[in-house]
Scaffold this motif. Structure first.
Motif, PDB file in Angstrom:
ATOM      1  N   SER A  81      -9.274  -3.667   0.364  1.00  0.00           N
ATOM      2  CA  SER A  81      -8.344  -4.750   0.685  1.00  0.00           C
ATOM      3  C   SER A  81      -8.182  -5.701  -0.502  1.00  0.00           C
ATOM      4  O   SER A  81      -7.123  -6.262  -0.711  1.00  0.00           O
ATOM      5  CB  SER A  81      -8.804  -5.507   1.918  1.00  0.00           C
ATOM      6  OG  SER A  81     -10.059  -6.122   1.673  1.00  0.00           O
ATOM      7  N   ASP A  85      -4.335  -5.982  -2.023  1.00  0.00           N
ATOM      8  CA  ASP A  85      -3.683  -7.250  -1.655  1.00  0.00           C
ATOM      9  C   ASP A  85      -2.615  -7.582  -2.700  1.00  0.00           C
ATOM     10  O   ASP A  85      -2.914  -7.844  -3.856  1.00  0.00           O
ATOM     11  CB  ASP A  85      -4.720  -8.349  -1.572  1.00  0.00           C
ATOM     12  CG  ASP A  85      -4.144  -9.647  -1.027  1.00  0.00           C
ATOM     13  OD1 ASP A  85      -3.048  -9.587  -0.442  1.00  0.00           O
ATOM     14  OD2 ASP A  85      -4.823 -10.685  -1.180  1.00  0.00           O
ATOM     15  N   THR A  86      -1.349  -7.594  -2.278  1.00  0.00           N
ATOM     16  CA  THR A  86      -0.246  -7.888  -3.213  1.00  0.00           C
ATOM     17  C   THR A  86       0.011  -9.368  -3.360  1.00  0.00           C
ATOM     18  O   THR A  86       0.710  -9.780  -4.262  1.00  0.00           O
ATOM     19  CB  THR A  86       1.041  -7.192  -2.734  1.00  0.00           C
ATOM     20  OG1 THR A  86       1.333  -7.642  -1.412  1.00  0.00           O
ATOM     21  CG2 THR A  86       0.881  -5.690  -2.746  1.00  0.00           C
ATOM     22  N   SER A  87      -0.547 -10.209  -2.503  1.00  0.00           N
ATOM     23  CA  SER A  87      -0.316 -11.646  -2.603  1.00  0.00           C
ATOM     24  C   SER A  87      -1.113 -12.286  -3.741  1.00  0.00           C
ATOM     25  O   SER A  87      -0.877 -13.439  -4.080  1.00  0.00           O
ATOM     26  CB  SER A  87      -0.684 -12.314  -1.276  1.00  0.00           C
ATOM     27  OG  SER A  87      -2.063 -12.172  -1.040  1.00  0.00           O
ATOM     28  N   ARG A  88      -2.052 -11.576  -4.344  1.00  0.00           N
ATOM     29  CA  ARG A  88      -2.839 -12.110  -5.458  1.00  0.00           C
ATOM     30  C   ARG A  88      -2.010 -12.225  -6.717  1.00  0.00           C
ATOM     31  O   ARG A  88      -2.279 -13.040  -7.574  1.00  0.00           O
ATOM     32  CB  ARG A  88      -4.002 -11.178  -5.770  1.00  0.00           C
ATOM     33  CG  ARG A  88      -5.152 -11.324  -4.850  1.00  0.00           C
ATOM     34  CD  ARG A  88      -6.334 -10.566  -5.384  1.00  0.00           C
ATOM     35  NE  ARG A  88      -5.962  -9.851  -6.613  1.00  0.00           N
ATOM     36  CZ  ARG A  88      -6.487  -8.727  -7.013  1.00  0.00           C
ATOM     37  NH1 ARG A  88      -7.398  -8.155  -6.288  1.00  0.00           N
ATOM     38  NH2 ARG A  88      -6.126  -8.140  -8.117  1.00  0.00           N
ATOM     39  N   ASN A  89      -1.010 -11.402  -6.871  1.00  0.00           N
ATOM     40  CA  ASN A  89      -0.235 -11.380  -8.123  1.00  0.00           C
ATOM     41  C   ASN A  89       0.603 -12.571  -8.227  1.00  0.00           C
ATOM     42  O   ASN A  89       1.350 -13.207  -7.986  1.00  0.00           O
ATOM     43  CB  ASN A  89       0.590 -10.114  -8.222  1.00  0.00           C
ATOM     44  CG  ASN A  89      -0.341  -8.905  -8.344  1.00  0.00           C
ATOM     45  OD1 ASN A  89      -1.468  -9.046  -8.752  1.00  0.00           O
ATOM     46  ND2 ASN A  89       0.141  -7.765  -7.954  1.00  0.00           N
TER      47      ASN A  89
END
Length: 89
Positions: A81, A85-89
């Motif tokens: 996870s 997780d794409t929201s970290r970028n």
């Protein structure tokens, strides 16, 4: 001279081979003792093909299979996870 064969570098190899032999032994004993298709005694071999679906289902649906059936097929879910997780970028 005896110390030459027991070097500490070889201990992981002993552990890996020991684990592999243990797993093979466990599977062998499991199949010989509780597999419904394996018959060791003479009376069982004389019986031929048995239509015993309940015993075969019990053998195939063992505890470990029931335990992991509804779980996600991940070895380390937190690491997966984290990297997915794409929201970290």
């Amino acid at each position: 001279m005896a110390n030459r064969w027991l070097r500490p570098e070889v201990y992981p190899l002993f552990a890996a081979v020991g684990a592999a032999v243990g797993i093979c032994g466990f599977q062998l004993v499991r199949n010989i003792c509780i597999n419904p298709e394996v018959r060791v005694n003479k009376e069982g071999r004389k019986a031929g093909v048995l239509e015993n679906f309940a015993e075969g289902e019990k053998y195939a649906e063992h505890f470990l299979r029931k335990y992991v059936r509804n779980r996600a097929p991940e070895i380390m879910p937190s690491v997966n996870s984290f990297f997915a997780d794409t929201s970290r970028n």
